[in-house]
Design a protein around this motif. Structure first.
Motif, short mmCIF file in Angstrom:
data_model
loop_
_atom_site.label_atom_id
_atom_site.label_comp_id
_atom_site.label_asym_id
_atom_site.label_seq_id
_atom_site.Cartn_x
_atom_site.Cartn_y
_atom_site.Cartn_z
N ARG A 129 0.83 -1.21 0.00
CA ARG A 129 0.00 0.00 0.00
C ARG A 129 0.86 1.26 0.00
O ARG A 129 0.49 2.27 -0.59
N ALA A 130 2.00 1.20 0.70
CA ALA A 130 2.88 2.37 0.72
C ALA A 130 3.36 2.70 -0.68
O ALA A 130 3.50 3.87 -1.04
N ALA A 131 3.63 1.66 -1.49
CA ALA A 131 4.07 1.89 -2.86
C ALA A 131 2.99 2.61 -3.65
O ALA A 131 3.25 3.57 -4.37
N GLY A 132 1.75 2.13 -3.51
CA GLY A 132 0.64 2.78 -4.20
C GLY A 132 0.46 4.22 -3.75
O GLY A 132 0.18 5.10 -4.57
N ALA A 133 0.63 4.45 -2.45
CA ALA A 133 0.50 5.82 -1.94
C ALA A 133 1.58 6.72 -2.53
O ALA A 133 1.32 7.88 -2.89
#
Length: 349
Positions: A129-133
């Motif tokens: 999710r951090a990558a998507g953020a």
């Protein structure tokens, strides 16, 4: 030897942070120094050739010292020269001939998000999710920088050229990933890769730029910088010796004293330095919304860099370098086995 004679970890870290800051400042000054030369009549490709060929000559002793790299890693050296040196810098200098320096550099900071896209959709590896953020932040910030709500506030060709520089960085990250897979032995020395990359890049650019057709009266004359007439050779010397040679060397040494993540954060200052210098020296003012968008791009690039799967899934973010750089930098990081691996990012400018 007494314990007092041994350097403390804190002093090494402080020196590393200082060197990383110097590298970011040096890389950030390439665009503001190159644009007056382009405005005076030099083709962007010719400025790129002068930068790369000059730096290659200065680093010839390092290339000779690491001449074994030609036999062990020819594809890696050729890829670095073609993509991270010739491709990134040619696209960047062509972009700043059409759009502001700060905007071009911020567009290049999409590279970490593009690397994550390659990991997710080409390698088919999951990203968190951090990558998507990080991707969302980078793209959203870039929308503010280019003023997408007003139909793009800048030359579309210039924006595409800046995006091309980011794509060249991603191409090199992919090549670096394949060239340094686990089990492949000791990673090549980053300074050696940089030296040979500049040599390969100079050869490629000599064929493409055809410097014998250059208007040599421009580098021999004077150009306008911040409203004053300055010798063009002074700006060329800055681009070669400071914004390329010194920037690469200090970047590599700083990463050996710091973690790649810490050095990557400091490298983000390159975009800030370039934007401020372009504002002061070239009169390229950005609006408050664009400045805010630029900050969001850098935050997104940092988040995406930290979220990139390691160690063989992808290389680190742009500008580090050479991050990366770009016009990025040589980055050595430790993998799970403690073996030093190469992750030489292209300079963003």
């Amino acid at each position: 030897m007494s314990d007092s004679a041994a350097p403390s970890p804190g002093s090494g870290r402080s020196a590393g942070l200082t060197l990383a800051l110097v590298s970011a400042l040096a890389f950030g000054g390439s665009g503001p120094a190159a644009k007056p030369l382009i405005t005076a009549g030099l083709e962007p490709l010719h400025v790129t050739w002068l930068r790369v060929a000059g730096a290659a000559l200065v680093l010839l002793p390092i290339a000779w010292r690491h001449r074994g790299l030609l036999r062990r890693h020819p594809a890696l050296l050729a890829g670095f020269g073609l993509l991270a040196v010739a491709g990134v810098q040619a696209c960047y200098f062509a972009a700043i001939s059409r759009i502001p320096v700060g905007v071009a550099l911020l567009v290049e900071y999409l590279a970490p998000a593009l690397v994550l896209g390659w990991v997710r959709f080409v390698r088919r590896r999951p990203v968190g999710r951090a990558a998507g953020a990080g991707v969302v932040l980078a793209v959203g910030g870039l929308a503010c920088v280019v003023e997408i709500w007003s139909g793009l506030g800048f030359d579309p060709v210039g924006l595409l050229l800046a995006l091309g520089a980011a794509c060249c960085q991603v191409g090199y990250f992919v090549l670096s990933d394949h060239g340094t897979a686990p089990g492949g032995g000791k990673a090549p020395d980053p300074l050696g890769v940089i030296a040979y990359g500049l040599l390969f890049g100079a050869l490629v650019l000599t064929v493409v730029a055809r410097p014998w057709r250059m208007d040599w009266a421009v580098p021999a004359g004077r150009v306008v910088l911040a409203g004053a007439q300055v010798p063009a050779v002074v700006l060329l010397a800055w681009i070669v010796l400071v914004a390329t040679v010194a920037a690469y060397v200090t970047g590599v040494v700083s990463v050996r004293r710091l973690s790649p993540q810490v050095a990557g954060v400091v490298a983000c200052l390159e975009a800030v330095v370039a934007t401020v210098l372009a504002w002061v020296l070239l009169g390229e003012h950005l609006s408050a919304v664009q400045v805010f968008g630029g900050a969001v791009v850098l935050v997104g690039a940092f988040v995406a860099q930290r979220a990139t799967p390691a160690p063989s899934a992808a290389a680190p973010a742009a500008g580090s370098g050479p991050s990366g750089a770009g016009d990025g930098r040589g980055r050595g990081s430790g993998d799970d086995g403690g073996e030093q691996r190469l992750s030489t990012g292209a300079p963003a400018s």
